[in-house]
Design a protein around this motif. Structure first.
Motif, mmCIF file in Angstrom:
data_model
loop_
_atom_site.group_PDB
_atom_site.id
_atom_site.type_symbol
_atom_site.label_atom_id
_atom_site.label_comp_id
_atom_site.label_asym_id
_atom_site.label_seq_id
_atom_site.Cartn_x
_atom_site.Cartn_y
_atom_site.Cartn_z
ATOM 1 N N GLY A 88 1.141 -1.154 -0.057
ATOM 2 C CA GLY A 88 0.096 -0.128 0.061
ATOM 3 C C GLY A 88 0.962 1.286 0.099
ATOM 4 N N ALA A 89 2.186 1.127 -0.232
ATOM 5 C CA ALA A 89 3.133 2.257 -0.256
ATOM 6 C C ALA A 89 3.471 2.745 -1.776
ATOM 7 N N TYR A 90 3.832 3.978 -1.903
ATOM 8 C CA TYR A 90 4.332 4.426 -3.031
ATOM 9 C C TYR A 90 5.702 3.735 -3.526
ATOM 10 N N ASP A 91 6.719 3.610 -2.604
ATOM 11 C CA ASP A 91 7.816 3.050 -2.905
ATOM 12 C C ASP A 91 8.034 1.777 -1.839
ATOM 13 N N THR A 92 8.413 0.615 -2.371
ATOM 14 C CA THR A 92 8.589 -0.504 -1.441
ATOM 15 C C THR A 92 9.609 -0.222 -0.481
ATOM 16 N N GLY A 93 10.980 0.196 -1.185
ATOM 17 C CA GLY A 93 12.072 0.273 -0.215
ATOM 18 C C GLY A 93 12.051 1.340 0.848
ATOM 19 N N ASN A 94 11.298 2.464 0.576
ATOM 20 C CA ASN A 94 11.047 3.684 1.334
ATOM 21 C C ASN A 94 10.114 3.054 2.289
ATOM 22 N N ALA A 95 8.989 2.291 2.046
ATOM 23 C CA ALA A 95 8.079 1.782 2.850
ATOM 24 C C ALA A 95 8.915 0.783 4.015
ATOM 25 N N LEU A 96 9.699 -0.073 3.615
ATOM 26 C CA LEU A 96 10.369 -0.894 4.527
ATOM 27 C C LEU A 96 11.208 -0.115 5.372
ATOM 28 N N ARG A 97 11.991 1.125 4.864
ATOM 29 C CA ARG A 97 12.641 1.658 5.969
ATOM 30 C C ARG A 97 11.767 2.307 6.832
ATOM 31 N N THR A 98 10.694 2.795 6.498
ATOM 32 C CA THR A 98 9.744 3.473 7.333
ATOM 33 C C THR A 98 9.109 2.444 8.338
#
Length: 468
Positions: free
Chosen positions: A345-355
Motif C-alpha cells: 500500500g505504499a508508493y515505494d517498497t524500499g522507502n516503505a520498508l525503511r519507514t
C-alpha cells in the motif's frame, strides 16, 4: 488446559476479534469517503478553462490530486489547463510522475508561476506547453538536496536529474544548458540574453524578467485571468479544481514523517492492547493510526483493497498466535502479512520498508515501557500460577528430617524396597537401597534427602546396644 487458562484464551480471542471488527469499521468508511470524493466531470463545462493549483510540496498526495484533476479536465474536453504553481519543490520521483502526466495531457497546458517554481516545481513548469510568470516570482534552483536540506553531490544522481531537466526544457525549444545549470553547480553556463555567466559553485534561479529574456517564460502576467486572456479564452467559463477534504487528508498523512508516526501509533497501540488488556484506548488509537495510514495511501492511489486484506489477515494471525501457541508459525505468517500489506500500500517498497523498520524500533521501546509499567496486568499473568502456600494462609511447611540420620528403628512392614518403619516413636515411610527387608527387622537410617529416608538392615545386637 485448565478452566482459567481456557477462559483467558477465549477472552483474548474475543478481544482480538473486536479489534479486527473495529479496524474494519474505521477503514471501510474512509475508503467509502474516497469513492464519494472522486466524481465524474460535468459535461456542461466542455470548452472551459480548468485552473489547477500546485501550491504545496511535491509529494505522492499531490500526484494523486493532479491525476484526478487532469483526467476531469480531459473528460470535460476543456480548452486549456492552467497550472497555478507556487511550490518549494519536493520528491524527485513524484515530480517525474507528475511531469509525465502533464506531458501526456490531451488538453493544452500553461504553467503559471504565481509564487516560486523551485526544484521539482521548475521541472513541472518545464513540462507544460507554455510558461507564464507573475512579476517578482522565480524559477529554478533545482539542485538535489537530502531530507535535511544538504546538497547531494552524488555524480549519478546529479547527472540523471540534470538530463531530466534538459529533456523537459527541450520539449518546447528552451535552452537545455540553462536547465542543467539549475541542477549542477559544477557547470559553467553562459546566459547571453541577460549578459550573465553562471560560474562553478552556483546554480541558476531566474526572476520573471530574466526568465522571459532567456526563453524560460513566454509571458509575464499578474493573475490567472491575464493568462487566460493571453491565450484568447476570456470568453470561456473558468472551472477551479481544488483538493477535496479526503485528498487534503491524504496529502498530509502520506508525507514521510506523518506516515512513520501513524505506523508507530498503530503498532504500539495494538501491541499494548494485546499485552496489557482492559484499557481499550490504546487499541482504538492504534487502529485509527493504521486506518489513517491506509486511507491516505488509498486516496493517493497506492493502496488497493488487496493490500488492506493482506494486512488484516496478518493482524489476525498475530492475534491468534498470542493466545493459541503454534510454535511461532502463525506469528511468522502474521508478521509477513503485516509487512506485505504495508509495503503493497505504499508508493515505494524500499522507502516503505525503511519507514516500517523505524516504526517497529520506536514502537518496541514504547511497548516495552508500557508493558513494564503495567506488568501486573499483562496477558501473561493469566497463565501464571500466583497462589502461594505460605504459613500466614494456613499452610505448614514440611519439617526437616535430618535429625533422623543415624537413628535406629524397626520395619513395620516388609520393604520391597519401600515400606513403613518405626523410628523412635514415629511411623514413617522409608526405602531400602534395593534389597528386600522383612517385617520386624532392625534398620538404621543412612541417608535423608528431603522426604526420602534411606535405611539398611543391621544386626539386632547393634540396635540394642544403641538403645542402651
Amino acid at each position: 488446559m485448565g478452566a482459567a487458562t481456557t477462559g483467558a484464551v477465549r477472552a483474548g480471542i474475543g478481544r482480538g476479534l473486536r479489534l479486527m471488527a473495529l479496524l474494519m469499521l474505521i477503514v471501510l468508511p474512509l475508503l467509502g469517503a474516497y469513492a464519494g470524493s472522486v466524481r465524474a466531470a460535468d459535461n456542461s463545462s466542455a470548452g472551459s478553462v480548468y485552473v489547477i493549483p500546485i501550491q504545496q510540496t511535491v509529494q505522492s498526495g499531490l500526484a494523486s490530486f493532479l491525476d484526478r484533476a487532469l483526467t476531469e479536465a480531459e473528460e470535460a474536453k476543456a480548452s486549456l489547463i492552467v497550472l497555478d504553481i507556487d511550490t518549494p519543490g519536493g520528491r524527485l520521483d513524484t515530480a517525474e510522475e507528475i511531469g509525465k502526466r502533464i506531458r501526456e495531457s490531451s488538453v493544452p497546458t500553461v504553467a503559471f508561476v504565481s509564487g516560486k517554481a523551485a526544484s521539482a516545481g521548475a521541472y513541472l513548469a518545464l513540462n507544460a506547453n507554455d510558461i507564464a510568470m507573475a512579476p517578482g516570482t522565480t524559477i529554478g534552483a533545482a539542485m538535489i538536496v537530502d531530507g535535511s536540506g544538504k546538497p547531494v553531490d552524488h555524480p549519478k544522481l546529479v547527472s540523471f536529474w540534470s538530463e531530466e531537466m534538459r529533456s523537459a526544457a527541450e520539449l518546447n525549444g528552451r535552452d537545455p544548458a540553462i536547465a542543467a545549470g539549475m541542477v549542477d553547480p559544477a557547470r559553467v553556463v553562459e546566459l547571453k540574453a541577460i549578459g550573465e555567466t553562471k560560474e562553478k559553485g552556483e546554480i541558476i534561479s531566474l526572476s520573471a524578467d530574466k526568465a522571459l529574456k532567456v526563453g524560460y517564460a513566454d509571458k509575464t502576467a499578474g493573475t490567472v485571468e491575464e493568462v487566460i486572456a493571453w491565450k484568447g479564452l476570456s470568453d470561456r467559463s473558468v472551472v477551479e479544481i481544488h483538493p477535496s477534504l479526503a485528498e487534503k487528508i491524504a496529502t498530509f498523512v502520506t508525507s514521510p514523517g506523518i506516515a512513520t508516526i501513524l505506523l508507530i501509533v498503530g503498532i504500539a497501540g495494538v501491541a499494548i492492547e494485546l499485552l496489557v488488556p482492559g484499557f481499550g484506548v490504546p487499541g482504538i488509537i492504534g487502529l485509527l493510526g493504521f486506518g489513517l495510514y491506509f486511507f491516505g495511501q488509498s486516496i493517493a492511489g497506492f493502496a488497493g483493497m488487496e493490500s488492506l486484506v493482506v494486512f488484516l489477515i496478518g493482524i489476525g494471525l498475530l492475534i491468534v498466535e498470542v493466545f493459541v501457541p503454534s510454535f511461532g508459525i502463525l506469528g511468522i505468517l502474521g508478521i509477513a502479512g503485516v509487512i506485505t500489506g504495508i509495503t503493497m500500500g505504499a508508493y515505494d517498497t524500499g522507502n516503505a520498508l525503511r519507514t516500517l523498520g523505524t516504526s517497529v524500533l520506536v514502537a518496541s521501546v514504547i511497548v516495552a515501557a508500557v508493558a513494564y509499567l503495567f506488568r501486573k496486568k499483562g496477558v501473561w499473568n493469566r497463565f501464571i500460577l500466583k497462589d502461594q502456600l505460605t504459613t500466614d494462609q494456613g499452610y505448614v511447611p514440611q519439617l526437616s528430617r535430618a535429625h533422623w540420620l543415624g537413628q535406629y528403628g524397626e520395619t513395620v512392614s516388609a520393604l520391597r524396597p519401600s515400606g513403613l518403619a518405626l523410628i523412635g516413636d514415629q511411623r514413617v515411610d522409608v526405602i531400602s537401597s534395593g534389597e528386600f527387608i522383612e517385617q520386624g527387622k532392625p534398620v538404621q537410617v543412612v541417608s535423608v534427602d528431603g522426604t526420602r529416608i534411606l535405611v539398611k538392615e543391621i544386626e539386632r545386637t547393634t540396635a540394642n546396644l544403641n538403645k542402651e
